[in-house]
Design a protein around this motif. Structure first.
Motif, PDB file in Angstrom:
ATOM      1  N   UNK A 129     -43.674  36.432 -42.059  1.00 17.58           N
ATOM      2  CA  UNK A 129     -44.654  37.411 -42.512  1.00 17.58           C
ATOM      3  C   UNK A 129     -44.106  38.193 -43.700  1.00 17.58           C
ATOM      4  N   UNK A 130     -44.953  39.050 -44.277  1.00 16.23           N
ATOM      5  CA  UNK A 130     -44.540  39.820 -45.453  1.00 16.23           C
ATOM      6  C   UNK A 130     -43.375  40.760 -45.157  1.00 16.23           C
ATOM      7  N   UNK A 131     -43.239  41.197 -43.896  1.00 11.37           N
ATOM      8  CA  UNK A 131     -42.128  42.082 -43.532  1.00 11.37           C
ATOM      9  C   UNK A 131     -40.918  41.302 -43.034  1.00 11.37           C
ATOM     10  N   UNK A 132     -40.892  39.989 -43.299  1.00 11.60           N
ATOM     11  CA  UNK A 132     -39.812  39.090 -42.885  1.00 11.60           C
ATOM     12  C   UNK A 132     -39.674  39.009 -41.366  1.00 11.60           C
ATOM     13  N   UNK A 133     -40.782  39.105 -40.664  1.00 14.70           N
ATOM     14  CA  UNK A 133     -40.781  38.813 -39.236  1.00 14.70           C
ATOM     15  C   UNK A 133     -41.194  37.360 -39.057  1.00 14.70           C
ATOM     16  N   UNK A 134     -40.722  36.743 -37.977  1.00 16.10           N
ATOM     17  CA  UNK A 134     -40.929  35.315 -37.784  1.00 16.10           C
ATOM     18  C   UNK A 134     -42.302  35.014 -37.209  1.00 16.10           C
ATOM     19  N   UNK A 135     -42.985  34.033 -37.798  1.00 13.54           N
ATOM     20  CA  UNK A 135     -44.259  33.543 -37.288  1.00 13.54           C
ATOM     21  C   UNK A 135     -44.024  32.295 -36.439  1.00 13.54           C
ATOM     22  N   UNK A 136     -43.281  31.335 -36.987  1.00  9.96           N
ATOM     23  CA  UNK A 136     -43.015  30.109 -36.244  1.00  9.96           C
ATOM     24  C   UNK A 136     -41.807  29.381 -36.829  1.00  9.96           C
ATOM     25  N   UNK A 137     -41.238  28.500 -36.010  1.00 10.77           N
ATOM     26  CA  UNK A 137     -40.052  27.721 -36.368  1.00 10.77           C
ATOM     27  C   UNK A 137     -40.337  26.247 -36.140  1.00 10.77           C
ATOM     28  N   UNK A 138     -40.006  25.425 -37.122  1.00  9.55           N
ATOM     29  CA  UNK A 138     -40.184  23.980 -37.033  1.00  9.55           C
ATOM     30  C   UNK A 138     -38.838  23.281 -37.175  1.00  9.55           C
ATOM     31  N   UNK A 139     -38.559  22.364 -36.264  1.00 10.20           N
ATOM     32  CA  UNK A 139     -37.356  21.538 -36.344  1.00 10.20           C
ATOM     33  C   UNK A 139     -37.793  20.080 -36.318  1.00 10.20           C
ATOM     34  N   UNK A 140     -37.444  19.349 -37.365  1.00  9.19           N
ATOM     35  CA  UNK A 140     -37.833  17.944 -37.444  1.00  9.19           C
ATOM     36  C   UNK A 140     -39.326  17.729 -37.371  1.00  9.19           C
ATOM     37  N   UNK A 141     -40.084  18.652 -37.946  1.00  6.22           N
ATOM     38  CA  UNK A 141     -41.534  18.524 -37.986  1.00  6.22           C
ATOM     39  C   UNK A 141     -42.248  19.006 -36.740  1.00  6.22           C
ATOM     40  N   UNK A 142     -41.516  19.418 -35.715  1.00  6.95           N
ATOM     41  CA  UNK A 142     -42.109  19.931 -34.475  1.00  6.95           C
ATOM     42  C   UNK A 142     -42.013  21.451 -34.430  1.00  6.95           C
ATOM     43  N   UNK A 143     -43.072  22.077 -33.994  1.00 11.97           N
ATOM     44  CA  UNK A 143     -43.058  23.529 -33.804  1.00 11.97           C
ATOM     45  C   UNK A 143     -42.322  23.823 -32.496  1.00 11.97           C
ATOM     46  N   UNK A 144     -41.182  24.510 -32.591  1.00 11.58           N
ATOM     47  CA  UNK A 144     -40.379  24.820 -31.412  1.00 11.58           C
ATOM     48  C   UNK A 144     -40.478  26.290 -31.019  1.00 11.58           C
ATOM     49  N   UNK A 145     -41.095  27.091 -31.879  1.00 17.04           N
ATOM     50  CA  UNK A 145     -41.340  28.503 -31.537  1.00 17.04           C
ATOM     51  C   UNK A 145     -42.573  28.968 -32.286  1.00 17.04           C
ATOM     52  N   UNK A 146     -43.459  29.674 -31.590  1.00 19.77           N
ATOM     53  CA  UNK A 146     -44.716  30.087 -32.184  1.00 19.77           C
ATOM     54  C   UNK A 146     -45.728  28.966 -32.029  1.00 19.77           C
ATOM     55  N   UNK A 147     -46.925  29.226 -32.478  1.00 20.23           N
ATOM     56  CA  UNK A 147     -47.992  28.225 -32.391  1.00 20.23           C
ATOM     57  C   UNK A 147     -48.141  27.524 -33.725  1.00 20.23           C
ATOM     58  N   UNK A 148     -48.400  26.226 -33.684  1.00 20.87           N
ATOM     59  CA  UNK A 148     -48.600  25.548 -34.956  1.00 20.87           C
ATOM     60  C   UNK A 148     -48.780  24.053 -34.788  1.00 20.87           C
ATOM     61  N   UNK A 149     -48.912  23.383 -35.915  1.00 22.79           N
ATOM     62  CA  UNK A 149     -49.104  21.943 -35.953  1.00 22.79           C
ATOM     63  C   UNK A 149     -47.846  21.248 -35.436  1.00 22.79           C
ATOM     64  N   UNK A 150     -48.014  20.185 -34.705  1.00 22.58           N
ATOM     65  CA  UNK A 150     -46.868  19.393 -34.256  1.00 22.58           C
ATOM     66  C   UNK A 150     -46.161  19.990 -33.066  1.00 22.58           C
ATOM     67  N   UNK A 151     -46.779  20.955 -32.381  1.00 21.87           N
ATOM     68  CA  UNK A 151     -46.140  21.544 -31.214  1.00 21.87           C
ATOM     69  C   UNK A 151     -46.029  20.510 -30.110  1.00 21.87           C
ATOM     70  N   UNK A 152     -44.870  20.515 -29.419  1.00 22.30           N
ATOM     71  CA  UNK A 152     -44.701  19.579 -28.319  1.00 22.30           C
ATOM     72  C   UNK A 152     -45.479  20.064 -27.100  1.00 22.30           C
ATOM     73  N   UNK A 153     -45.965  19.148 -26.267  1.00 22.64           N
ATOM     74  CA  UNK A 153     -46.721  19.551 -25.077  1.00 22.64           C
ATOM     75  C   UNK A 153     -45.814  20.245 -24.074  1.00 22.64           C
TER      76      UNK A 153
END
Length: 391
Positions: free
Chosen positions: A367-391
């Protein structure tokens, strides 16, 4: 494998510049392209960033623990997984799990655990950092002096034999207990050798750089300081361009004024990069933990032994980045590079630290205040909501 998708509607920091009106195209575990949004195929799935900054994931070369796990106390595959998961919640997509000075049996358990994590491609795991036991007692910090010792041939043989099994290999040594020929052998085998926990004189550092040492562990801490007649390891670290330097930006380990002086003084191409030196407390409400039979207390953002000695850090990498930006006044791109590109270069991880075609799809949304929205590792969303999230 995750279906291809594009991250749109955000600003992209690729490691060089912040791009607007562009999309990050991800295919599997790899970045396929960065293109203008208008050029995207209509049928390509999209992740709307909603104005967030898309940046390379953080690379942390010194992580002792997280999620309630200290690696020394739990040198297992599951311990590594817990640590990686904890730090992913703060934007770290690749880390070197660090073993502090301990017994040979614990080291061997750590090497086995690292080999398992590497073979399984455990998300977030980059390799092992063996910090000790071949350090200087005079600059031991929180390391148990009873376990510090010289490197012998059996130690060297064991370390060399393990190379290639557990991912990237980093070790912190002190010239007091490791000679240049041993450093040469470690580097030839594939280790990155870092100087730390040492009272070494600056003139002697040159011999270790010539032997292949290329890094300095947590600059300013547990090392000979720069004086008017003896530059110490601090002075050598800043003047030798071959040396990359880790820096703990928590406001306790190093004064911000000293940080700023070091950043202005550092000779390249080696850079100063951020490390957390994080302990098991990250991502928890724990008030302390035990290390080598001693209790470490967590109070007001710092970790210390009963005598006040700092015992690692109670900080995550995103907080280090914010500290570098807000307290040191560094531009956001520089602060981000100190947490991603520079450590990746220091460890030789050529596929990380930037967002460009062919690189790993390890990235974060901020975000604009440098807070985390989401984290992707190897194309998978591992934190937060987003594309490529594992079930």
């Amino acid at each position: 494998m995750t279906a291809p998708f594009a991250v749109t509607g955000g600003r992209i920091f690729d490691g060089d510049a912040i791009l607007t009106g562009h999309a990050l195209v991800v295919e599997g575990a790899t970045i396929r392209a960065i293109v203008e949004e208008d050029a995207l195929p209509a049928d390509l799935a999209r992740l709307e960033a909603e104005g967030a900054l898309v940046a390379p994931g953080f690379v942390d070369l010194q992580v002792n623990g997280g999620g309630g796990v200290l690696f020394n106390n739990c040198p297992t595959r599951d311990g590594i997984a817990t640590i990686c998961e904890a730090h992913a919640r703060f934007g770290t997509t690749a880390l070197m799990v660090t073993l502090i000075t301990d017994r040979v049996a614990v080291r061997d358990e750590a090497l086995t655990a690292g080999a398992t994590a590497h073979a399984e491609h455990l998300p977030g795991y980059l390799g092992l950092h063996l910090e000790g036991p071949h350090l200087s007692i005079a600059r031991k910090g929180t390391h148990d002096p009873a376990l510090i010792r010289p490197m012998d041939e059996e130690d060297l043989s064991a370390l060399v034999a393990a190379v290639g099994t557990f991912g990237h290999a980093l070790t912190t040594i002190a010239p007091e207990n490791v000679n240049p020929e041993q450093v040469r052998a470690l580097c030839a085998a594939g280790y990155v050798v870092s100087l730390g926990h040492t009272d070494v004189a600056a003139a002697e550092v040159a011999d270790y750089v010539e032997a292949g040492a290329s890094m300095v562990t947590h600059l300013f801490n547990a090392m000979s300081q720069m004086g008017n007649r003896e530059p110490g390891l601090v002075g050598a670290a800043l003047s030798f361009g071959a040396l990359f330097c880790g820096l703990i930006a928590d406001g306790f380990h190093v004064d911000p004024t000293s940080m700023g002086i070091a950043l202005r003084a550092k000779a390249g191409p080696g850079q100063i990069f951020l490390v957390t030196d994080a302990m098991s407390t990250i991502g928890t409400d724990d008030t302390g933990f035990d290390l080598n039979g001693r209790h470490v207390f967590r109070r007001d953002g710092r970790l210390s032994l009963a005598d006040g000695t700092l015992a690692g850090a109670d900080i995550d990498m995103l907080s280090c980045v914010r500290f570098a930006h807000t307290r040191l006044g560094l531009p956001v791109p520089q602060a981000l590079n100190m947490a991603s590109l520079y450590p990746a270069q220091a460890i030789g991880a050529a596929d990380r630290g930037r967002l460009s075609p062919g690189m790993r799809a390890d990235f974060i949304l901020l975000d604009k205040d440098l807070s985390l929205v989401s984290t992707y590792i190897g194309g998978h969303c591992v934190h937060g909501a987003g594309m490529g999230a594992k079930p």
